[in-house]
Design a protein around this motif. Structure first.
Motif, PDB file in Angstrom:
ATOM      1  N   TYR A   4      67.175  93.279 112.036  1.00 48.99           N
ATOM      2  CA  TYR A   4      66.440  94.086 111.485  1.00 48.99           C
ATOM      3  C   TYR A   4      66.593  94.444 110.042  1.00 48.99           C
ATOM      4  O   TYR A   4      65.934  94.361 109.021  1.00 48.99           O
ATOM      5  CB  TYR A   4      66.055  95.392 112.252  1.00 48.99           C
ATOM      6  CG  TYR A   4      65.483  96.642 111.721  1.00 48.99           C
ATOM      7  CD1 TYR A   4      64.073  96.487 111.382  1.00 48.99           C
ATOM      8  CD2 TYR A   4      66.147  97.594 111.259  1.00 48.99           C
ATOM      9  CE1 TYR A   4      63.434  97.424 110.787  1.00 48.99           C
ATOM     10  CE2 TYR A   4      65.323  98.908 110.593  1.00 48.99           C
ATOM     11  CZ  TYR A   4      64.024  98.681 110.554  1.00 48.99           C
ATOM     12  OH  TYR A   4      63.004  99.714 110.101  1.00 48.99           O
TER      13      TYR A   4
ATOM     14  N   SER B 124      58.042  99.483 108.034  1.00 47.66           N
ATOM     15  CA  SER B 124      58.278  98.603 109.183  1.00 47.66           C
ATOM     16  C   SER B 124      56.937  98.727 110.249  1.00 47.66           C
ATOM     17  O   SER B 124      56.632 100.046 110.245  1.00 47.66           O
ATOM     18  CB  SER B 124      59.520  98.859 109.904  1.00 47.66           C
ATOM     19  OG  SER B 124      60.586  99.076 109.422  1.00 47.66           O
ATOM     20  N   PRO B 125      56.552  97.624 110.556  1.00 48.23           N
ATOM     21  CA  PRO B 125      55.156  97.826 111.512  1.00 48.23           C
ATOM     22  C   PRO B 125      56.004  98.358 112.745  1.00 48.23           C
ATOM     23  O   PRO B 125      57.173  98.267 113.012  1.00 48.23           O
ATOM     24  CB  PRO B 125      54.839  96.606 111.610  1.00 48.23           C
ATOM     25  CG  PRO B 125      55.829  95.549 111.267  1.00 48.23           C
ATOM     26  CD  PRO B 125      56.785  96.456 110.265  1.00 48.23           C
ATOM     27  N   SER B 126      55.287  99.216 113.518  1.00 53.55           N
ATOM     28  CA  SER B 126      55.607  99.658 114.804  1.00 53.55           C
ATOM     29  C   SER B 126      54.713  99.424 115.968  1.00 53.55           C
ATOM     30  O   SER B 126      53.567  99.015 115.694  1.00 53.55           O
ATOM     31  CB  SER B 126      56.049 101.254 114.685  1.00 53.55           C
ATOM     32  OG  SER B 126      54.778 101.935 114.532  1.00 53.55           O
ATOM     33  N   VAL B 127      55.459  99.197 117.292  1.00 55.13           N
ATOM     34  CA  VAL B 127      54.772  98.952 118.251  1.00 55.13           C
ATOM     35  C   VAL B 127      55.090  99.992 119.533  1.00 55.13           C
ATOM     36  O   VAL B 127      56.310 100.648 119.312  1.00 55.13           O
ATOM     37  CB  VAL B 127      54.712  97.694 118.899  1.00 55.13           C
ATOM     38  CG1 VAL B 127      54.314  96.665 117.902  1.00 55.13           C
ATOM     39  CG2 VAL B 127      56.285  97.174 119.333  1.00 55.13           C
TER      40      VAL B 127
ATOM     41  N   LEU C 219      50.035  97.485 118.348  1.00 55.11           N
ATOM     42  CA  LEU C 219      50.138  97.742 117.139  1.00 55.11           C
ATOM     43  C   LEU C 219      50.010  99.259 116.729  1.00 55.11           C
ATOM     44  O   LEU C 219      48.748  99.537 116.953  1.00 55.11           O
ATOM     45  CB  LEU C 219      49.541  96.820 116.108  1.00 55.11           C
ATOM     46  CG  LEU C 219      50.114  96.719 114.454  1.00 55.11           C
ATOM     47  CD1 LEU C 219      51.427  96.605 114.407  1.00 55.11           C
ATOM     48  CD2 LEU C 219      49.148  95.764 113.836  1.00 55.11           C
TER      49      LEU C 219
ATOM     50  N   ALA D 142      50.872  99.585 110.684  1.00 58.21           N
ATOM     51  CA  ALA D 142      50.915  98.243 109.968  1.00 58.21           C
ATOM     52  C   ALA D 142      50.575  98.680 108.462  1.00 58.21           C
ATOM     53  O   ALA D 142      50.364  97.911 107.702  1.00 58.21           O
ATOM     54  CB  ALA D 142      50.013  97.261 110.468  1.00 58.21           C
TER      55      ALA D 142
ATOM     56  N   TYR E  89      50.070  93.262 117.382  1.00 64.66           N
ATOM     57  CA  TYR E  89      51.125  92.984 116.581  1.00 64.66           C
ATOM     58  C   TYR E  89      51.235  91.346 116.458  1.00 64.66           C
ATOM     59  O   TYR E  89      51.712  90.670 115.380  1.00 64.66           O
ATOM     60  CB  TYR E  89      52.454  93.292 117.150  1.00 64.66           C
ATOM     61  CG  TYR E  89      53.743  92.995 116.380  1.00 64.66           C
ATOM     62  CD1 TYR E  89      53.990  93.446 115.027  1.00 64.66           C
ATOM     63  CD2 TYR E  89      54.410  91.811 116.881  1.00 64.66           C
ATOM     64  CE1 TYR E  89      55.097  92.817 114.229  1.00 64.66           C
ATOM     65  CE2 TYR E  89      55.455  91.570 116.133  1.00 64.66           C
ATOM     66  CZ  TYR E  89      55.784  91.935 114.778  1.00 64.66           C
ATOM     67  OH  TYR E  89      56.907  91.349 114.335  1.00 64.66           O
TER      68      TYR E  89
ATOM     69  N   ALA F 198      51.366  89.406 112.963  1.00 62.81           N
ATOM     70  CA  ALA F 198      52.304  88.417 112.774  1.00 62.81           C
ATOM     71  C   ALA F 198      51.885  86.984 112.207  1.00 62.81           C
ATOM     72  O   ALA F 198      52.549  86.322 111.527  1.00 62.81           O
ATOM     73  CB  ALA F 198      53.569  88.332 113.799  1.00 62.81           C
TER      74      ALA F 198
ATOM     75  N   THR G 210      56.358  92.568 107.850  1.00 64.43           N
ATOM     76  CA  THR G 210      55.812  92.201 109.222  1.00 64.43           C
ATOM     77  C   THR G 210      57.138  91.914 110.344  1.00 64.43           C
ATOM     78  O   THR G 210      57.031  92.277 111.387  1.00 64.43           O
ATOM     79  CB  THR G 210      55.020  90.827 109.255  1.00 64.43           C
ATOM     80  OG1 THR G 210      53.899  91.173 108.509  1.00 64.43           O
ATOM     81  CG2 THR G 210      54.467  90.596 110.795  1.00 64.43           C
ATOM     82  N   LYS G 211      58.278  91.188 109.732  1.00 63.11           N
ATOM     83  CA  LYS G 211      59.111  90.916 110.586  1.00 63.11           C
ATOM     84  C   LYS G 211      60.274  91.986 110.809  1.00 63.11           C
ATOM     85  O   LYS G 211      60.984  91.802 111.755  1.00 63.11           O
ATOM     86  CB  LYS G 211      60.184  89.786 109.734  1.00 63.11           C
ATOM     87  CG  LYS G 211      59.322  88.446 109.732  1.00 63.11           C
ATOM     88  CD  LYS G 211      60.501  87.466 109.011  1.00 63.11           C
ATOM     89  CE  LYS G 211      59.218  86.141 108.893  1.00 63.11           C
ATOM     90  NZ  LYS G 211      60.264  85.088 108.464  1.00 63.11           N
TER      91      LYS G 211
ATOM     92  N   LEU H 177      60.291  94.835 112.630  1.00 60.84           N
ATOM     93  CA  LEU H 177      59.597  95.449 113.725  1.00 60.84           C
ATOM     94  C   LEU H 177      60.438  96.547 114.288  1.00 60.84           C
ATOM     95  O   LEU H 177      61.448  96.422 114.547  1.00 60.84           O
ATOM     96  CB  LEU H 177      59.302  94.452 114.854  1.00 60.84           C
ATOM     97  CG  LEU H 177      58.455  95.077 115.998  1.00 60.84           C
ATOM     98  CD1 LEU H 177      56.898  95.615 115.539  1.00 60.84           C
ATOM     99  CD2 LEU H 177      58.237  94.278 116.990  1.00 60.84           C
TER     100      LEU H 177
END
Length: 293
Positions: free
Chosen positions: A102, A120-123, A131, A134, A156, A160, A218-219, A221
């Motif tokens: 991360y 950070s994107p989050s899920v 997702l 974003a 998500y 990606a 994107t990476k 997460l």
């Protein structure tokens, strides 16, 4: 050097798993500051026993997210780690999990897009394909913005597959890498007008106005415990819940907070606020209608 600031209050198990994720990061030039704002569940003792390298700053129980985070940032400003040319703050919440790479992915994105803040994107941890965030498309005239996650069908895997990053109009405090120089230029989080919610959004808008790009990498997460956050909506939200949300410190729809943001950044000030309240109200009515079907 990355200084990770995590405000916590009585969520020992969540704090434990969050710190465990940081303990196995592949990038090692970091330190962790936990601002324990009056926990009574043994959080600080657990940290001392299991994560002895973590610095604990104890609050009084009335700091809320914003001032607790500011306490950590101020400590980092006053005690810079020697031997490093660049210093960063990473704001993170304890109700999150991150992958071992991360921190490295955040730094890689910063090098690609600097000067910038990297979010950070989050899920949802219970549904890792869903997702939740974003980036945002914010419209500061009439409060008609929307979440960028909709552009990727809230999936998500699709995010990606389609892009390495999203340029955003705001970033949350849940996983944002900030060069220390940004605080020198725009100040800290505004704890007077935004004690708990929206201080992160407001800060990122200030940073963007000051010339910093806001990048969602994107990476990088983040898996979040959605049901542990104040943003989680009850399955059967009542009229009482809705009305109380306008005054609760724990609510992102607190009217004082929404008004303060409108005055600070809305291009139409009071009109922005009125449209924002109307949008929130229509959203509630829509949820009530769907639940009644």
């Amino acid at each position: 050097m990355i200084t990770i600031v995590i405000p916590v209050h009585n969520r020992r198990a969540l704090t434990q798993q969050c710190l465990g994720c940081l303990d196995v990061q592949t990038y090692r030039n970091f330190r962790v500051i936990v601002v324990d704002d009056g926990s009574t569940d043994g959080t600080s003792q657990m940290i001392q026993d299991e994560f002895p390298d973590t610095l604990i700053i104890r609050g009084t129980g009335d700091l809320w997210w914003t001032e607790a985070t500011n306490w950590g940032i101020r400590y980092a400003q006053e005690h810079p780690a020697p031997g490093f040319e660049e210093h960063f703050i990473l704001t993170l919440n304890d109700d999150t999990q991150v992958r071992p790479d991360y921190l490295q992915t955040l730094l890689d994105a910063y090098e690609q897009h600097k000067p910038c803040l990297v979010g950070s994107p989050s899920v949802d941890v219970d549904d890792p394909k869903k997702l939740e965030f974003a980036g945002t498309h914010m419209e500061l005239w009439f409060a008609s913005g929307r979440h960028a996650a909709a552009d990727y069908n809230y999936d998500y895997d699709e995010l990606a597959r389609r892009t390495d990053f999203v340029e955003s109009d705001s970033l949350p405090g849940r996983g944002t890498l900030i060069p220390m120089a940004v605080f020198d230029k725009v100040g800290l989080y505004d704890s007077r007008r935004f004690s708990h919610y929206m201080s992160d959004i407001e800060f990122s808008v200030r940073a963007k106005k000051a010339g910093y790009k806001l990048i969602v990498n994107t990476k990088s997460l983040v898996l979040e415990y959605t049901k542990a956050t104040g943003l989680f909506l009850k399955e059967k939200e009542t009229w009482k819940d809705f009305v109380n949300s306008f005054t609760s410190v724990r609510s992102p729809t607190n009217l004082t907070v929404r008004y303060n943001f409108a005055i600070a950044h809305g291009k139409t000030k009071q009109l922005y606020f009125l449209v924002d309240v109307l949008r929130i109200s229509m959203g509630f009515l829509k949820r009530k209608y769907l639940m009644a079907k």
